[in-house]
Design a protein around this motif. Structure first.
Motif, PDB file in Angstrom:
ATOM      1  N   ILE A  72       0.840  -1.212   0.000  1.00  0.00           N
ATOM      2  CA  ILE A  72       0.000   0.000   0.000  1.00  0.00           C
ATOM      3  C   ILE A  72       0.872   1.258   0.000  1.00  0.00           C
ATOM      4  CG2 ILE A  72      -0.217   0.036   2.544  1.00  0.00           C
ATOM      5  CD1 ILE A  72      -2.953   1.067   0.012  1.00  0.00           C
ATOM      6  N   GLN A  85      -7.180   4.629  -4.611  1.00  0.00           N
ATOM      7  CA  GLN A  85      -7.119   5.416  -3.372  1.00  0.00           C
ATOM      8  C   GLN A  85      -7.973   6.677  -3.487  1.00  0.00           C
ATOM      9  OE1 GLN A  85      -2.753   5.501  -3.564  1.00  0.00           O
ATOM     10  NE2 GLN A  85      -2.713   4.764  -1.444  1.00  0.00           N
ATOM     11  N   LEU A  89     -11.155   7.453  -1.082  1.00  0.00           N
ATOM     12  CA  LEU A  89     -11.221   8.698  -0.306  1.00  0.00           C
ATOM     13  C   LEU A  89     -12.470   9.488  -0.673  1.00  0.00           C
ATOM     14  CD1 LEU A  89      -9.617  10.294   1.800  1.00  0.00           C
ATOM     15  CD2 LEU A  89      -8.381  11.412  -0.075  1.00  0.00           C
ATOM     16  N   GLN A  92     -15.382   8.071   0.845  1.00  0.00           N
ATOM     17  CA  GLN A  92     -15.252   7.927   2.306  1.00  0.00           C
ATOM     18  C   GLN A  92     -15.508   6.480   2.728  1.00  0.00           C
ATOM     19  OE1 GLN A  92     -14.892  10.889   4.889  1.00  0.00           O
ATOM     20  NE2 GLN A  92     -13.618  11.163   3.079  1.00  0.00           N
ATOM     21  N   GLN A  95     -13.682   2.778   7.496  1.00  0.00           N
ATOM     22  CA  GLN A  95     -14.108   3.154   8.849  1.00  0.00           C
ATOM     23  C   GLN A  95     -12.895   2.941   9.746  1.00  0.00           C
ATOM     24  OE1 GLN A  95     -18.048   1.786  10.016  1.00  0.00           O
ATOM     25  NE2 GLN A  95     -18.850   2.234   7.995  1.00  0.00           N
ATOM     26  N   CYS A  96     -12.758   1.766  10.356  1.00  0.00           N
ATOM     27  CA  CYS A  96     -11.547   1.576  11.169  1.00  0.00           C
ATOM     28  C   CYS A  96     -10.311   1.571  10.286  1.00  0.00           C
ATOM     29  CB  CYS A  96     -11.638   0.325  12.031  1.00  0.00           C
ATOM     30  SG  CYS A  96     -11.078  -1.210  11.253  1.00  0.00           S
ATOM     31  N   MET A 104      -7.801  -2.232  -1.050  1.00  0.00           N
ATOM     32  CA  MET A 104      -7.343  -1.380  -2.157  1.00  0.00           C
ATOM     33  C   MET A 104      -6.342  -2.121  -3.046  1.00  0.00           C
ATOM     34  SD  MET A 104      -7.263   2.468  -0.512  1.00  0.00           S
ATOM     35  CE  MET A 104      -6.394   2.056   0.995  1.00  0.00           C
ATOM     36  N   GLY A 134     -18.060  -3.371   7.877  1.00  0.00           N
ATOM     37  CA  GLY A 134     -19.187  -3.507   6.955  1.00  0.00           C
ATOM     38  C   GLY A 134     -19.289  -2.414   5.916  1.00  0.00           C
ATOM     39  N   ARG A 138     -19.940   0.646   0.076  1.00  0.00           N
ATOM     40  CA  ARG A 138     -19.063   1.700  -0.449  1.00  0.00           C
ATOM     41  C   ARG A 138     -17.871   1.112  -1.193  1.00  0.00           C
ATOM     42  NH1 ARG A 138     -19.483   7.179   3.076  1.00  0.00           N
ATOM     43  NH2 ARG A 138     -21.596   6.811   3.840  1.00  0.00           N
TER      44      ARG A 138
ATOM     45  N   MET B  82     -12.063   4.621  16.258  1.00  0.00           N
ATOM     46  CA  MET B  82     -12.043   3.210  15.862  1.00  0.00           C
ATOM     47  C   MET B  82     -12.858   2.999  14.600  1.00  0.00           C
ATOM     48  SD  MET B  82     -14.020   1.749  19.217  1.00  0.00           S
ATOM     49  CE  MET B  82     -15.312   2.694  20.030  1.00  0.00           C
ATOM     50  N   GLY B  83     -13.033   4.075  13.835  1.00  0.00           N
ATOM     51  CA  GLY B  83     -13.770   3.969  12.591  1.00  0.00           C
ATOM     52  C   GLY B  83     -15.141   4.604  12.644  1.00  0.00           C
ATOM     53  N   PRO B 213     -15.792  15.336   5.286  1.00  0.00           N
ATOM     54  CA  PRO B 213     -14.806  14.251   5.097  1.00  0.00           C
ATOM     55  C   PRO B 213     -14.059  13.956   6.386  1.00  0.00           C
ATOM     56  CG  PRO B 213     -14.623  15.891   3.362  1.00  0.00           C
ATOM     57  CD  PRO B 213     -15.548  16.464   4.391  1.00  0.00           C
ATOM     58  N   ARG B 214     -13.856  12.679   6.650  1.00  0.00           N
ATOM     59  CA  ARG B 214     -13.232  12.265   7.909  1.00  0.00           C
ATOM     60  C   ARG B 214     -11.764  12.663   7.954  1.00  0.00           C
ATOM     61  NH1 ARG B 214     -15.060   6.960   8.757  1.00  0.00           N
ATOM     62  NH2 ARG B 214     -13.005   6.581   9.649  1.00  0.00           N
ATOM     63  N   LEU B 217      -9.025   9.758   7.380  1.00  0.00           N
ATOM     64  CA  LEU B 217      -8.954   8.923   6.177  1.00  0.00           C
ATOM     65  C   LEU B 217      -7.722   9.146   5.293  1.00  0.00           C
ATOM     66  CD1 LEU B 217     -12.547   8.151   4.961  1.00  0.00           C
ATOM     67  CD2 LEU B 217     -11.213   7.280   6.863  1.00  0.00           C
ATOM     68  N   LYS B 220      -5.194   6.774   6.467  1.00  0.00           N
ATOM     69  CA  LYS B 220      -5.626   5.378   6.314  1.00  0.00           C
ATOM     70  C   LYS B 220      -5.555   4.945   4.850  1.00  0.00           C
ATOM     71  CE  LYS B 220      -8.403   5.065  10.551  1.00  0.00           C
ATOM     72  NZ  LYS B 220      -9.743   5.009  11.168  1.00  0.00           N
ATOM     73  N   ILE B 221      -5.861   5.858   3.936  1.00  0.00           N
ATOM     74  CA  ILE B 221      -5.825   5.547   2.508  1.00  0.00           C
ATOM     75  C   ILE B 221      -4.405   5.198   2.051  1.00  0.00           C
ATOM     76  CG2 ILE B 221      -5.961   6.708   0.250  1.00  0.00           C
ATOM     77  CD1 ILE B 221      -8.656   5.851   1.135  1.00  0.00           C
ATOM     78  N   ARG B 222      -3.412   5.810   2.683  1.00  0.00           N
ATOM     79  CA  ARG B 222      -2.017   5.575   2.290  1.00  0.00           C
ATOM     80  C   ARG B 222      -1.348   4.484   3.122  1.00  0.00           C
ATOM     81  NH1 ARG B 222       0.715   9.440  -0.857  1.00  0.00           N
ATOM     82  NH2 ARG B 222      -0.625  11.165  -1.508  1.00  0.00           N
ATOM     83  N   ALA B 225      -1.593   5.253   8.784  1.00  0.00           N
ATOM     84  CA  ALA B 225      -2.168   5.405  10.130  1.00  0.00           C
ATOM     85  C   ALA B 225      -1.568   4.338  11.047  1.00  0.00           C
ATOM     86  CB  ALA B 225      -3.688   5.245  10.065  1.00  0.00           C
ATOM     87  N   ASP B 629     -22.879  12.174   6.666  1.00  0.00           N
ATOM     88  CA  ASP B 629     -22.249  11.083   5.915  1.00  0.00           C
ATOM     89  C   ASP B 629     -21.634  10.061   6.867  1.00  0.00           C
ATOM     90  OD1 ASP B 629     -21.534   9.896   3.354  1.00  0.00           O
ATOM     91  OD2 ASP B 629     -19.469  10.267   4.002  1.00  0.00           O
ATOM     92  N   ILE B 632     -24.501   7.952   8.158  1.00  0.00           N
ATOM     93  CA  ILE B 632     -24.934   7.026   7.098  1.00  0.00           C
ATOM     94  C   ILE B 632     -23.953   5.850   7.031  1.00  0.00           C
ATOM     95  CG2 ILE B 632     -25.173   6.771   4.587  1.00  0.00           C
ATOM     96  CD1 ILE B 632     -26.355   9.654   4.609  1.00  0.00           C
ATOM     97  N   ALA B 633     -22.656   6.161   7.118  1.00  0.00           N
ATOM     98  CA  ALA B 633     -21.646   5.094   7.080  1.00  0.00           C
ATOM     99  C   ALA B 633     -21.809   4.157   8.278  1.00  0.00           C
ATOM    100  CB  ALA B 633     -20.241   5.694   7.065  1.00  0.00           C
ATOM    101  N   GLN B 634     -22.087   4.713   9.455  1.00  0.00           N
ATOM    102  CA  GLN B 634     -22.294   3.858  10.635  1.00  0.00           C
ATOM    103  C   GLN B 634     -23.522   2.975  10.458  1.00  0.00           C
ATOM    104  OE1 GLN B 634     -20.170   3.420  13.496  1.00  0.00           O
ATOM    105  NE2 GLN B 634     -19.048   4.255  11.776  1.00  0.00           N
ATOM    106  N   GLU B 636     -24.853   1.963   7.473  1.00  0.00           N
ATOM    107  CA  GLU B 636     -24.523   0.930   6.480  1.00  0.00           C
ATOM    108  C   GLU B 636     -23.682  -0.169   7.128  1.00  0.00           C
ATOM    109  OE1 GLU B 636     -24.092   4.052   2.688  1.00  0.00           O
ATOM    110  OE2 GLU B 636     -22.311   3.318   3.735  1.00  0.00           O
TER     111      GLU B 636
END
Lengths: 155, 722
Positions: A72, A85, A89, A92, A95-96, A104, A134, A138, B82-83, B213-214, B217, B220-222, B225, B629, B632-634, B636
């Motif tokens: 990653i 990525q 993003l 969104q 979550q955790c 990804m 979950g 998304r 924790m998300g 936007p969080r 993230l 976390k995306i890269r 984190a 948002d 909504i994510a929580q 889902e």
């Protein structure tokens, strides 16, 4: 032995049977690849070996001589995020976030092999990666969105 | 936080919060006492794994945010991420009341030592709900001080000074403005306002209620984190701990055996009831566990059947948790509809297993832990190591899933014992097998219902006898349990909203030979499955549409009206009144938890002979969603996790041990079985309620009710498949 990771060469002293995951995380400090089950089930440890999505917890380093390994940390092109990525993003998705590197990497390998996946193709590629938070709805949208972003990028 | 950085003055606000003011590092810092709102959750102070003295309420206020000379606001987070998006939601509230732009907020995680301490930990969907009033008031106080200072600098009356985007502006001439960064750099004797600072009225909110936007993230995306499993420091070693072969087994005798001869092993640590290995790599530490000589004292084995029977045997015991009229008498001689619902033991299956890095040094202890309860962990380590609490710092990392499983984190104690023995930092990260076999579980439940309808199909009497394993009692010392009467974690979701003249719900806790505790929503998912399935059975018996049946039984109270609006919203989203496609059927269910109401409609069908949940519609009334948002994510995510539990998840016991050692024996929902989910948020006020757990409540019942509509088969036990 020598490993090629994210285009860089690393010399590692670990025994040949050591799974790649432990070398990445505990010896090279590349902790973006996650431990989830150690049994190749959950997909959190997914990396690319020569572009193919691979469970690093099940891959002995002795099998990796000369292979191009991507984690990653090497998915983005410097500051520029990989389309997967970008899409994760934009929508969104995490979550955790613990499973997300694996998600990804699985998605990027799919799109490299199949730039225009159908929904069934997407599910076939992503169904072996657990997400306990979950975020599946998304994830599905983001993989399809990443395919669009890649198309736009090529035009 | 050094003493000199402590605010020199404190004042009490109208809500009874202490507000402290002071200069720190050239900026203006402000804090608040967490005591009063946290006192409502004083119970949570007991949720530590050491049962040492509960984390006392702080005696002085803690620094919460500081305005830097460059105008940026550094906000310290007392809650862990924790998300659930809590950092972003709390930052939104602060930015709103401070009058700064979203871009001007920066965040940092507090440790167990501060600068902000919140003994309640991060649990129970209470973070945003509980901190909202205090955070607003503290931020508004700071804003008013800046407004007064800015008005003075601009030479205008306070009433003429507006605050916007981190600047005080002359409303008569908006070109005249002075930024917060400049203001806090000027020498000034900062005074708290004489009157309580006005709160920004909801109609002027710019950031609260906006999808945002969080903040966590980008990292976390890269893959950048840092979680507890990822914590790394120079010179660290890895530890592994010997585990009992059977639940409840005790280590009678341990010897190093050949472990010390294994290359890479640094130390073997044997203490009363504990044997562990420290090594240069994790795999070596785990391999060396096999070299130890261990003798276990095994309790008699027990089986899954023993657990099931223990629950069923207590079906008539219990203390009332909801009582109206005399249900038992009303049911005598009536035509009674009866049913029994069961749910199994279940695992959290957080994908990041328990993990901690602990560095025990002579003067101080530092620990990086994936935990929902940093202050409790610090207290536990201090008492375990015989240290003063102020010399132990627990730094919570990002959590790779919590779901209640990281409320107590014994892994930190394990790493601390090993580190103390070798004098170097030691990381312990559990394997998946340890996570499955040595964690507390969601308790099994057994709920027996009896009810009677009148000729119009109205429920005249209902009795529910609810039996469960421990949820919170497991975490409360036995001598204190009487304080709470019943284990309200176990019966969360078991009380009924419906207006039933004669109603009795009782709760009984059964001691089980397997550790049980809080799982996302505590009893919510399991108990809503039972209650809302039984309500569906009554609707069928009354020959009334299940939506209409619920609406008819709602009380004409504020909560009843919120339920009505939420049910009608989900009915409209799902076109409830229209017949579904051939081969498909729908079910409906609703719940309330931490004052948030959720209603779900699930649409199911068969694919071959396999049940598929195709779509789920969810309407959720959280009061107001700070970050829509995020909520909504929580929703889902809660639906997916709840669906996984509904369809697949069951822990079973074999020879006194948890049978599943990995996901091969405990498969989770995957994207292949994930339904399409559509969420609508309702706003019923200006106060946010719970977000992380409540939206998952109805899913199991909605699916089971849909399955009944599809097949005519009433399923009264989870999981529905497998």
């Amino acid at each position: 032995m020598e490993l090629i990771i994210n285009g860089q060469r690393f010399t590692v002293a670990a025994e040949p049977a050591r799974p790649l995951l432990y070398v990445l995380r505990d010896e090279l400090g590349l902790t973006g690849t996650k431990f989830g089950c150690g049994a190749g089930i959950c997909g959190a440890c997914t990396v690319h070996v020569n572009g193919v999505a691979t469970r690093s917890c099940q891959t002995m380093i002795s099998t990796l001589a000369g292979a191009q390994i991507t984690t990653i940390e090497g998915l983005a092109n410097g500051e520029r995020l990989h389309p997967v990525q970008q899409a994760f993003l934009e929508l969104q998705v995490p979550q955790c976030g613990w499973c997300m590197s694996g998600q990804m990497m699985a998605a990027a390998a799919l799109l490299a092999a199949n730039p225009s996946p159908t929904r069934d193709d997407m599910i076939a590629a992503m169904r072996y990666n657990y997400c306990r938070c979950g975020t599946y709805a998304r994830i599905g949208r983001a993989v399809m969105r990443a395919a669009e972003l890649m198309k736009e990028g090529r035009q | 936080m050094s003493e000199s950085a402590r605010p020199p003055r404190w004042r009490m606000t109208r809500r009874g919060f202490l507000i402290g003011l002071g200069l720190a590092g050239g900026g203006l810092a402000l804090g608040a006492l967490f005591g009063l709102p946290a006192a409502r959750l004083a119970l949570s102070d007991l949720l530590g794994d050491g049962f040492g003295p509960p984390a006392t309420l702080p005696k002085e206020p803690n620094l919460w945010f500081a305005i830097q000379p460059d105008g940026q606001v550094m906000m310290t987070m007392p809650k862990v991420e924790m998300g659930q998006g809590v950092h972003t939601a709390l930052a939104q509230i602060a930015a709103e009341e401070l009058g700064v732009s979203w871009e001007q907020i920066q965040i940092a995680q507090a440790s167990s030592l501060g600068p902000v301490r919140d003994g309640a930990g991060t649990s129970a969907s209470y973070s945003v709900m509980g901190l909202f009033p205090l955070l607003r008031e503290t931020a508004a106080t700071l804003r008013e001080m800046l407004r007064a200072a800015g008005a003075e600098q601009l030479g205008i009356e306070i009433a003429q000074a507006q605050v916007s985007d981190g600047a005080v502006i002359d409303s008569a001439d908006p070109t005249r403005r002075i930024g917060f960064g400049t203001l806090v750099s000027l020498p000034r004797d900062w005074q708290p306002p004489a009157e309580a600072a006005p709160l920004t009225p909801p109609e002027r909110w710019r950031i609260i209620g906006q999808p945002t936007p969080r903040l966590d993230l980008p990292a976390k995306i890269r893959g950048l984190a840092t979680y507890g499993y990822d914590a790394r420091v120079e010179g660290m070693l890895y530890g592994a701990v010997a585990r009992p072969p059977r639940l409840g087994a005790r280590l009678r005798r341990a010897a190093p055996g050949t472990a010390r001869e294994r290359p890479g092993v640094v130390e073997v640590v044997i203490r009363d009831g504990f044997a562990g290995v420290v090594a240069e790599s994790r795999l070596t530490a785990y391999a060396a566990l096999n070299d130890l000589e261990l003798e276990w004292e095994l309790p008699p084995p027990f089986s899954q059947q023993d657990i099931d029977e223990r629950l069923a045997a207590q079906a008539n015991a219990g203390t009332p948790i909801q009582k109206r009229g005399d249900a038992t008498r009303a049911l005598q001689g009536a035509r009674v509809i009866e049913a029994t619902y069961r749910t199994p033991l279940a695992a959290h299956a957080n994908l990041e297993p328990q993990a901690a890095l602990v560095d025990v040094q002579t003067e101080r202890v530092r620990a990086w832990v994936s935990t929902q309860s940093p202050i409790q962990v610090a207290n536990t380590l201090a008492s375990l190591l015989g240290r003063k609490p102020e010399t132990v710092e627990v730094i919570p990392t990002y959590l790779g899933g919590g779901f209640g499983r990281k409320i107590t984190t014994v892994v930190a104690s394990e790493a601390a014992l090993l580190s103390a023995a070798v004098g170097r930092p030691v990381h312990v990260g559990w394997t998946r097998t340890e996570e499955f076999r040595h964690s507390y579980l969601r308790p099994p439940t057994y709920a027996t219902f009896r009810a009677a309808l009148d000729a119009t199909g109205t429920i005249v009497a209902l009795e529910q006898r609810h039996v469960s394993g421990n949820v919170l009692f497991e975490l409360i010392p036995a001598p204190l349990r009487w304080l709470f009467g019943s284990d309200f974690g176990a019966w969360r979701g078991a009380r009924l909203v419906y207006a039933i003249p004669d109603l009795l719900v009782t709760s009984h806790i059964v001691d089980l030979p397997v550790p049980t505790g809080p799982w996302r929503g505590l009893g919510l998912l399991a108990n809503t499955f039972a209650v809302e399935s039984f309500i569906d059975e009554l609707a069928v018996a009354a020959k009334i549409d299940p939506l209409e049946f619920r609406l008819r039984h709602l009380p004409n109270t504020p909560v009843g009206r919120r339920f009505r609006a939420t049910l009608l919203a989900v009915a409209e989203m799902s076109n409830w009144s229209e017949t579904p496609l051939p081969g498909r059927a729908r079910g409906i269910a609703c719940s309330i938890d931490m004052n948030t109401i959720a209603a779900h409609v699930a649409e199911v069908g068969y694919e071959g002979d396999r049940l598929r949940v195709y779509r789920v519609w969810a309407a959720v009334d959280p009061g107001i969603a700070i970050n829509p948002d995020g909520l909504i994510a929580q929703t889902e995510g809660g639906i997916m996790m709840g669906l996984s539990a509904t369809l697949f998840e069951r822990i079973t016991i074999q020879d006194g041990q948890i049978a599943a050692g990995n996901f091969d024996r405990y498969p989770l929902l995957t994207i292949a079985d994930a339904p399409e989910v559509q969420v609508q948020l309702l706003r019923s006020g200006d106060q946010p309620f719970g977000g992380g757990e409540p939206p998952m409540g109805p899913i199991a019942a909605a699916v089971a009710n849909a399955l009944f509509a599809l097949s005519g088969e009433r399923r009264r036990e989870l999981p529905l498949l497998g």
